[in-house]
Motif scaffolding. Structure first.
Motif, short mmCIF file in Angstrom:
data_model
loop_
_atom_site.label_atom_id
_atom_site.label_comp_id
_atom_site.label_asym_id
_atom_site.label_seq_id
_atom_site.Cartn_x
_atom_site.Cartn_y
_atom_site.Cartn_z
N ALA A 10 33.45 -50.83 42.83
CA ALA A 10 32.30 -51.69 43.12
C ALA A 10 32.22 -52.04 44.60
O ALA A 10 31.15 -52.43 45.09
CB ALA A 10 32.36 -52.97 42.29
N LEU A 250 17.89 -49.89 42.34
CA LEU A 250 18.70 -48.99 41.54
C LEU A 250 17.85 -48.17 40.58
O LEU A 250 18.15 -46.99 40.33
CB LEU A 250 19.76 -49.76 40.75
CG LEU A 250 20.78 -50.57 41.56
CD1 LEU A 250 21.88 -51.11 40.65
CD2 LEU A 250 21.41 -49.73 42.65
N PRO A 280 23.63 -48.92 45.35
CA PRO A 280 24.61 -48.89 44.26
C PRO A 280 26.02 -48.53 44.71
O PRO A 280 26.23 -47.81 45.69
CB PRO A 280 24.06 -47.79 43.34
CG PRO A 280 23.32 -46.88 44.26
CD PRO A 280 22.71 -47.77 45.31
N ASP A 284 28.04 -48.14 39.58
CA ASP A 284 26.68 -48.43 39.12
C ASP A 284 25.95 -47.18 38.67
O ASP A 284 24.91 -47.27 38.01
CB ASP A 284 25.86 -49.09 40.23
CG ASP A 284 26.36 -50.46 40.59
OD1 ASP A 284 26.71 -51.22 39.66
OD2 ASP A 284 26.42 -50.79 41.79
#
Length: 675
Positions: A10, A250, A280, A284
């Motif tokens: 992340a 996104l 992202p 993601d």
């Protein structure tokens, strides 16, 4: 493979910088590196001191030619960044980069807005589903207009732009931006190392409130969660607005737009913040190929997207999609079907590299050791084989003959050309069967110039280069029906027998080859039908007009016959090949030539001479606009007529004219050229 727990992906961002040539991509990249502490001095394109444009040709020409990978850290996040070329001749470098990226920053000129190559790379990103931010650069230029640039994004790209900033000052007086999400002002003073943050200036407060309201309404229309809060409270909190903007980015439903002047160091820090906030992370993104999650503990899976030969060895750039790889590990190249040992892992800063012990899911690194990997190869754990979809490669449209000036260098030239095509799959090397010459084909005149100069500089070869030639195609204007071909061969032992009947007709523009079977009653078994299709594809390599590839053809197998002993797939493949060759010779054929969309920017007083010259080159003008004493002419011109156009344009405009091109497919050539 090592599978120990690793930090979450992340906190990783893999992004590319995309734009039209000279929109400021490389300058944006250089400011990213400087502000994040990855470099200690600002690199400048005009001084030849940039990190990413490290190749001598890039510094000589002042443009990006080769995609360069760099890494930096911002706000606790690792940013892996690829600076991509903006010239259309190197669009394959962009294609290969987009295949392994999770997000992108599209840079636009505040004066010109969306330019031809901006549109091309935007469409490439659309095909790969890459979420984007838009950065309107050069806000300090005369004629800079954020609203006009935003409108061009809306109309020319079909996107939904959401400006989250309001510029402070115009043109040379541009000093900062108002952040419409947090309703704060950021101002950069000349020579200052960073910005100062403060309240929105009183003179801009009403305008900022108005634009913030429009932003909230636009987001509420697109995002259900934001709509619910907007209906309940008649406004959106900064947290809700930020979350909704990220979701819309996104999903690709909208594009966040920021502005600044990278050259004057204004607006870059908020852009870095936006990269972290809106683009992202690997975690993601949906699992690649639907089954490989971005998990460091999963079996190792990576895609090679670039190969580079350096003084220290052959480097293969890879995007690690899953798992972890360490120095000394063995990987399986599923594309080549061989195992390779990874000797070194490098975190690359353009032409410099730092050795690391491991690379994990989400990383973009270079590995040294694999000898057979090419751009598009899948590297994975030997006990968990997988094949990832490789990047597509465009067909070459321009060719030149190349030969060594000294006969003793002929072998070295062949080796160097093989290495070139290995590094750049859009370069194709072949031998002309009629002349015996070695032919180098690429995506444009500049593409081939760069390749030949690379042979001279990097390999020390003296080469003679022929005149550029375009890649023609042939197509069917009017086909034939019921063409019968019998392939019978008996020379002792098992014979060959195949009987096929085919119809040939043109297909709609955009389709290359369509094959269908209308055989009934099992007169031709399915495996033989597939063999006939393979034979037809073999025949498309050379057409009857001039030996050019054939496109735009539908072949229907309508009938056939088999022999119980002598029929085979080989016999039907041969029959299909000869049947289609005969059918094409009997059909009315048309020669197709590659054409390009050309955008010419010249002083208004020179537009007459330019229009006349385009007409002489068989150009068809599609649009013409004039703004602030500058004329922009858009035309479609045969590629063969554009050789040498750069010098002609400079001569007709006293060096003030510029032009850009992008491929526009193929069009029928005039009868004289066909003959």
């Amino acid at each position: 493979m090592r599978t120990q727990p690793q930090p979450l992906t992340a906190r990783v961002r893999n992004l590319g910088i995309l734009a039209h040539v000279d929109a400021g991509k490389t300058t944006v990249t250089e400011r990213f590196l400087y502000l994040t502490g990855a470099t200690h001095k600002r690199g400048e394109v005009h001084d030849g001191t940039t990190v990413t444009d490290f190749d001598p040709q890039e510094r000589d020409r002042g443009i990006t030619i080769f995609a360069a990978a760099v890494s930096c850290d911002w706000a606790g996040h690792r940013i892996n960044l690829i600076d991509t070329p903006g010239h259309v001749d190197f669009s394959d470098e962009v294609e290969r980069s987009l295949r392994v990226l999770d997000g992108a920053v599209a840079v636009f000129d505040a004066v010109a807005g969306v330019e031809p190559q901006s549109e091309t790379v935007w469409r490439q990103a659309d095909r790969h589903g890459v979420p984007r931010l838009a950065f309107v650069n050069k806000m300090d230029r005369a004629g800079a207009d954020l609203d006009a640039a935003v409108e061009s994004i809306r109309t020319r790209l079909g996107a939904v732009p959401l400006p989250v900033q309001l510029p402070i000052g115009r043109e040379d007086g541009f000093t900062g931006v108002v952040d419409l999400v947090g309703m704060r002002a950021y101002v950069w003073a000349d020579g200052a190392g960073t910005y100062t943050e403060g309240p929105v200036p009183d003179a801009l407060l009403d305008e900022a409130r108005h634009r913030r309201r429009r932003l909230e309404e636009s987001v509420a229309e697109l995002h259900p969660g934001a709509l619910e809060e907007f209906c309940a409270h008649a406004e959106l909190s900064p947290g809700t607005l930020t979350g909704a903007l990220r979701d819309l980015t996104l999903s690709g439903d909208a594009v966040v737009v920021l502005c600044g002047s990278a050259y004057r160091d204004r607006g870059v820090e908020p852009l870095l913040d936006a990269v972290v906030a809106y683009l992202p992370a690997p975690s993601d993104m949906p699992p690649v190929r639907g089954e490989v999650p971005a998990d460091p503990t999963a079996p190792f899976t990576a895609l090679a997207f670039k190969v580079s030969a350096t003084a220290t060895g052959r480097m293969t750039y890879v995007r690690v999609y899953a798992g972890t790889i360490g120095k000394g590990d063995t990987v399986l190249d599923t594309t080549a079907g061989r195992t390779e040992r990874v000797a070194r892992i490098l975190r690359v800063q353009a032409d410099r590299a730092t050795e690391v012990d491991v690379a994990r899911a989400g990383d973009i690194v270079a590995v040294v050791g694999p000898k057979g990997a090419r751009a598009g190869s899948t590297l994975c754990a030997p006990d968990a084989p997988v094949v990832l979809e490789p990047p597509t490669t465009a067909d070459p449209v321009v060719s030149v003959s190349v030969e060594a000036r000294r006969s003793a260098d002929t072998g070295r030239l062949a080796t160097a050309l093989a290495r070139l095509s290995e590094e750049d799959p859009s370069l194709v090397v072949r031998s002309d069967p009629e002349t015996g010459q070695t032919v180098l084909s690429g995506l444009g005149e500049l593409h081939l110039e760069v390749a030949v100069e690379k042979l001279r500089r990097d390999r020390g070869l003296e080469v003679a280069v022929g005149r550029p030639r375009v890649a023609y195609r042939e197509t069917v204007a009017k086909g034939v029906t019921g063409l019968l071909h019998r392939h019978v061969k008996q020379d002792g032992g098992a014979g060959q027998f195949a009987h096929v009947v085919i119809d040939v007709e043109p297909v709609p523009e955009g389709e290359e080859f369509v094959f269908a079977s209308a055989v009934t009653g099992g007169r031709v078994p399915q495996e033989y039908v597939r063999a006939v299709e393979a034979g037809c594809r073999d025949a498309l390599v050379e057409g009857p007009l001039g030996g050019h590839p054939v496109t735009g053809v539908r072949v229907t197998l309508t009938d056939g016959a088999t022999h119980p002993k002598d029929s085979s797939e080989m016999a039907f493949r041969t029959a299909g090949r000869f049947a289609l060759r005969e059918a094409l010779r009997a059909s009315a054929m048309t020669l197709l030539e590659p054409v390009a969309d050309v955008t010419v920017t010249v002083p208004a007083e020179s537009v007459g001479a330019v229009l006349g010259d385009l007409a002489a080159r068989r150009g068809r003008v599609t649009d013409q606009t004039t703004r602030s004493g500058t004329a922009v002419v858009e035309a479609t011109v045969p590629l063969a007529e554009l050789f040498g156009y750069a010098s002609r344009l400079r001569g007709r405009t006293q060096g003030r004219g510029t032009f850009t091109t992008r491929p526009a497919g193929y069009a029928p050539a005039p009868q004289g050229r066909t003959e």
